[in-house]
Write a protein that holds these residues in place. Structure first.
Motif, PDB file in Angstrom:
ATOM      1  N   MET A 113       0.838  -1.167   0.000  1.00  0.00           N
ATOM      2  CA  MET A 113       0.000   0.000   0.000  1.00  0.00           C
ATOM      3  C   MET A 113       0.898   1.250   0.000  1.00  0.00           C
ATOM      4  N   PRO A 114       0.706   2.149  -0.955  1.00  0.00           N
ATOM      5  CA  PRO A 114       1.531   3.355  -1.014  1.00  0.00           C
ATOM      6  C   PRO A 114       1.262   4.290   0.170  1.00  0.00           C
ATOM      7  N   LEU A 115       2.302   4.974   0.562  1.00  0.00           N
ATOM      8  CA  LEU A 115       2.194   5.928   1.664  1.00  0.00           C
ATOM      9  C   LEU A 115       1.417   7.170   1.238  1.00  0.00           C
ATOM     10  N   LEU A 116       1.647   7.619   0.013  1.00  0.00           N
ATOM     11  CA  LEU A 116       0.981   8.811  -0.517  1.00  0.00           C
ATOM     12  C   LEU A 116       0.170   8.440  -1.752  1.00  0.00           C
ATOM     13  N   ARG A 117      -0.873   9.215  -2.000  1.00  0.00           N
ATOM     14  CA  ARG A 117      -1.731   8.964  -3.162  1.00  0.00           C
ATOM     15  C   ARG A 117      -2.128  10.272  -3.824  1.00  0.00           C
ATOM     16  N   GLY A 118      -2.545  10.150  -5.058  1.00  0.00           N
ATOM     17  CA  GLY A 118      -3.102  11.287  -5.774  1.00  0.00           C
ATOM     18  C   GLY A 118      -2.112  12.413  -5.992  1.00  0.00           C
ATOM     19  N   ARG A 119      -2.635  13.624  -5.835  1.00  0.00           N
ATOM     20  CA  ARG A 119      -1.844  14.840  -6.092  1.00  0.00           C
ATOM     21  C   ARG A 119      -0.608  14.921  -5.194  1.00  0.00           C
ATOM     22  N   ILE A 120      -0.743  14.547  -3.927  1.00  0.00           N
ATOM     23  CA  ILE A 120       0.385  14.603  -3.000  1.00  0.00           C
ATOM     24  C   ILE A 120       1.490  13.653  -3.460  1.00  0.00           C
ATOM     25  N   ALA A 121       1.119  12.472  -3.910  1.00  0.00           N
ATOM     26  CA  ALA A 121       2.103  11.506  -4.412  1.00  0.00           C
ATOM     27  C   ALA A 121       2.809  12.051  -5.648  1.00  0.00           C
TER      28      ALA A 121
END
Length: 80
Positions: free
Chosen positions: A1-9
């Protein structure tokens, strides 16, 4: 599971790419200090960490070269 998602990633990845490019432009010969805090050993750690995100960029080789330069310089330093 990624730590960050979407725009922040996406923003984090772009920041890492900028850091990667800057680190690769550094000339190791311009860094006389072998230390972790502000010298070659610290740069070696930066490259080692960036190698996980950008494995084909050459960070692993740069980490090894920086660490070799740091240990070589330390070997030549007088003990105080």
């Amino acid at each position: 599971m990624p730590l960050l998602r979407g725009r922040i990633a996406k923003d984090a990845r772009a920041s890492l790419a900028d850091l990667s490019a800057h680190a690769l432009r550094l000339r190791l010969s311009d860094l006389p200090d072998p230390s972790l805090a502000g010298g070659l050993a610290g740069i070696a750690l930066v490259h080692a960490a960036l190698d996980r995100a950008f494995p084909e960029a050459g960070h692993r080789d740069r980490a090894q070269r920086a660490l070799h330069r740091a240990t070589d310089r330390l070997a030549r330093e007088p003990i105080r």
